[in-house]
Each structure stands twice: as C-alpha cells, then as structure tokens.
Design a protein around this motif. Structure first.
Motif, mmCIF file in Angstrom:
data_model
loop_
_atom_site.group_PDB
_atom_site.id
_atom_site.type_symbol
_atom_site.label_atom_id
_atom_site.label_comp_id
_atom_site.label_asym_id
_atom_site.label_seq_id
_atom_site.Cartn_x
_atom_site.Cartn_y
_atom_site.Cartn_z
ATOM 1 N N MET A 1 -44.644 -82.370 -26.595
ATOM 2 C CA MET A 1 -44.181 -81.072 -26.133
ATOM 3 C C MET A 1 -42.864 -81.261 -25.393
ATOM 4 O O MET A 1 -42.613 -82.325 -24.811
ATOM 5 C CB MET A 1 -45.220 -80.413 -25.221
ATOM 6 N N PHE A 2 -42.035 -80.211 -25.416
ATOM 7 C CA PHE A 2 -40.698 -80.301 -24.830
ATOM 8 C C PHE A 2 -40.581 -79.346 -23.652
ATOM 9 O O PHE A 2 -40.698 -78.120 -23.820
ATOM 10 C CB PHE A 2 -39.637 -79.972 -25.885
ATOM 11 N N GLY A 3 -40.355 -79.887 -22.455
ATOM 12 C CA GLY A 3 -40.175 -79.068 -21.262
ATOM 13 C C GLY A 3 -38.700 -78.876 -20.979
ATOM 14 O O GLY A 3 -38.116 -79.565 -20.127
ATOM 15 N N SER A 4 -38.079 -77.934 -21.667
ATOM 16 C CA SER A 4 -36.630 -77.801 -21.610
ATOM 17 C C SER A 4 -36.123 -77.382 -20.234
ATOM 18 O O SER A 4 -35.079 -77.850 -19.778
ATOM 19 C CB SER A 4 -36.158 -76.783 -22.660
ATOM 20 N N ILE A 5 -36.855 -76.509 -19.550
ATOM 21 C CA ILE A 5 -36.383 -76.013 -18.259
ATOM 22 C C ILE A 5 -36.359 -77.138 -17.227
ATOM 23 O O ILE A 5 -35.358 -77.353 -16.526
ATOM 24 C CB ILE A 5 -37.262 -74.844 -17.777
ATOM 25 N N ASP A 6 -37.445 -77.893 -17.141
ATOM 26 C CA ASP A 6 -37.497 -78.997 -16.179
ATOM 27 C C ASP A 6 -36.533 -80.116 -16.554
ATOM 28 O O ASP A 6 -35.975 -80.784 -15.674
ATOM 29 C CB ASP A 6 -38.918 -79.538 -16.068
ATOM 30 N N ILE B 1 -45.826 -83.836 -22.203
ATOM 31 C CA ILE B 1 -44.639 -82.979 -22.113
ATOM 32 C C ILE B 1 -43.468 -83.852 -21.686
ATOM 33 O O ILE B 1 -43.500 -84.492 -20.628
ATOM 34 C CB ILE B 1 -44.824 -81.833 -21.107
ATOM 35 N N ILE B 2 -42.438 -83.876 -22.500
ATOM 36 C CA ILE B 2 -41.232 -84.644 -22.200
ATOM 37 C C ILE B 2 -40.278 -83.716 -21.455
ATOM 38 O O ILE B 2 -39.758 -82.755 -22.022
ATOM 39 C CB ILE B 2 -40.581 -85.180 -23.485
ATOM 40 N N GLU B 3 -40.067 -83.990 -20.171
ATOM 41 C CA GLU B 3 -39.251 -83.086 -19.349
ATOM 42 C C GLU B 3 -38.483 -83.817 -18.262
ATOM 43 O O GLU B 3 -38.139 -83.239 -17.234
ATOM 44 C CB GLU B 3 -40.122 -81.978 -18.750
#
Length: 264
Positions: free
Chosen positions: A134-139, A111-113
């Motif tokens: 995966m994309f961790g937009s919130i973090d 997860i890229i965050e």
C-alpha cells in the motif's frame, strides 16, 4: 481471487460503523487503530474492536506502528478470529512483516510511507507474509518534505508497481483521496492510479466506493475498442490483421481480452 479494489477505513473508536462498512459494497474493510484514534482513546478503541470482531465477517486491522507504545497490545489482537489481515503503517522492516505474519498467521499489507520504507521496498515486497503493498502518499510527502500535489510522488508509485511485479504480488493499493463529497475527483484519481499500474485504493468514506470501482473499470470507449479488436482477431483465423490502419498483434489482442474480462 480478484484483488480488492476498495479498502474502506472504519475508525477503531467507532466500531458501531463496522456492520455498515461491511454492507457498503467495499471489497475490504480496514478497522483503524492508528490515525483515526486519538492517543487517549487507543486502549478503549482496542477493547471495542476486540468485542466487535465477527469471524463470519472478517476485517483487516490497521495497527499502530512498531515505534509507538501501543504496538505490542495491538499486535496481540492480530491473530484473533475475525481478523482477515494486518495493515502495517510506516512499514520499514521486512523482518517485522514476517514476524507479524508468523505470530498471527495472517497476511500483511505494509504501507510504504517513509523514505526508509522506500529504501527497503524490495525486501518488504519479498518478505514472507506480504500480501500486497500500500502507498501512503500523504505521509511520504511529509517525510520527504515535498510540497505539491499527488503527481510529485508518482516516481515512487512506479517503484511500488515494479517491486510488486518482481515479488509476484498483486498490483499495489494507492492512498486516499481526501475529498468525498464529489465523486468526480475520486474517480479521476482512481483512473490516474490505474494508469500507473495500481489496482486498489484506500477509501475514507462509503461515498468513495462507487467512483473507485468505476475508476478501476474500463470506460465504454475501452470496451468498444476491445470488442472490435477481438472480433477482428476472431475473423482473421490466425492470419495477420489490421484495424484502423494499425497491425493487431498478440499483445494488443491480449490487452483487449483483459479489458473485456473487467467489463461489467
């Protein structure tokens, strides 16, 4: 095999929900030992997950990050029967991805965050063991200090799409939609993700699965257009053909056939 469209999270301290999650229609289930589990329950949740694993119905496991005191114990679970793959949060090291894959013999979904993860994106995408980004937009927005809605991090989404393509990976998986009581925003978010080149999305509730699947599928208007394009191409017998005043060339036909391949 077609890449998963929906990844449904199950809290690691609520393992009684795993069977229901598997039967929910989600393409993949992620048992979460990270964000969903309070620090005081990390050890008991890990033990519960270990006791709940079923090799006949394997699940993905989101472990705690390498910066945490729970990482080593979580890593020990990753190679057990019943684990389909490892979801690595706050991924910032290609070497760690490869190490996890080598030791556990399981694929890894980083997860890229974080800013550091983005700066090393190409290496992480190309690491041995990376199955999908995966994309961790919130973090990520928190790490970068960016307020606002999801659109503000779209340039970073496009980076994941580009690096996935260059590394020969399936299109990436977008982050969660926090609303689940109304399917409309979930489907709208998913269609937006698809328009940016994503083909999967993380889900936090079973009610999100159907709108996610619809969002990654073609609309009826798309299907109708594609059928007309393919019919025009078939009738042309190799000759150039126009439709609605526009030339139908090979990329247009290929796009139309791809739409029909995804139609229900």
């Amino acid at each position: 095999m077609t890449p998963a469209r929906s990844y449904l999270f199950v809290p690691g301290n609520r393992c009684e929900r795993i069977a229901k999650a598997i039967g929910s229609g989600a393409d993949a289930v992620i048992v979460d030992l990270e964000d969903a589990v309070p620090p005081a329950e990390k050890d008991s949740a890990r033990a519960s997950v270990m006791a709940s694993l079923d090799p006949a119905q394997p699940v993905w496991l989101r472990i705690n990050g390498s910066q945490t005191p729970w990482f080593e114990a979580d890593r020990a679970l990753c190679g057990l029967p019943g684990i389909a793959g490892i979801v690595l949060p706050k991924a910032e090291s290609a070497e760690l991805v490869t190490e996890l894959h080598t030791v556990a013999a399981r694929p890894v979904a980083p997860i890229i965050e974080s800013a550091l993860g983005l700066s090393r994106l190409a290496a992480i995408a190309g690491a041995t063991g990376t199955q999908r980004l995966m994309f961790g937009s919130i973090d990520l927005r928190l790490d970068l200090g960016i307020p606002g809605d999801e659109a503000v991090v779209d340039p970073f989404r496009m980076q994941l799409v580009l690096e996935s393509r260059l590394a020969g990976l399936p299109a990436p998986v977008d982050g969660v939609t926090t609303s689940f009581s109304d399917p409309a925003p979930v489907e709208a978010d998913t269609r937006r993700s698809a328009s940016l080149g994503f083909s999967g999305k993380m889900c936090i509730h079973p009610a999100q699965i159907a709108p996610v699947h619809r969002g990654f599928g073609p609309t009826q208007a798309d299907i109708d257009w594609a059928r007309r394009v393919v019919a025009a191409d078939d009738s042309a017998v190799g000759r150039a053909v126009a439709l609605d005043g526009q030339m139908v060339d090979r990329p247009v036909v290929d796009r139309a056939r791809a739409i029909l391949a995804r139609a229900p």
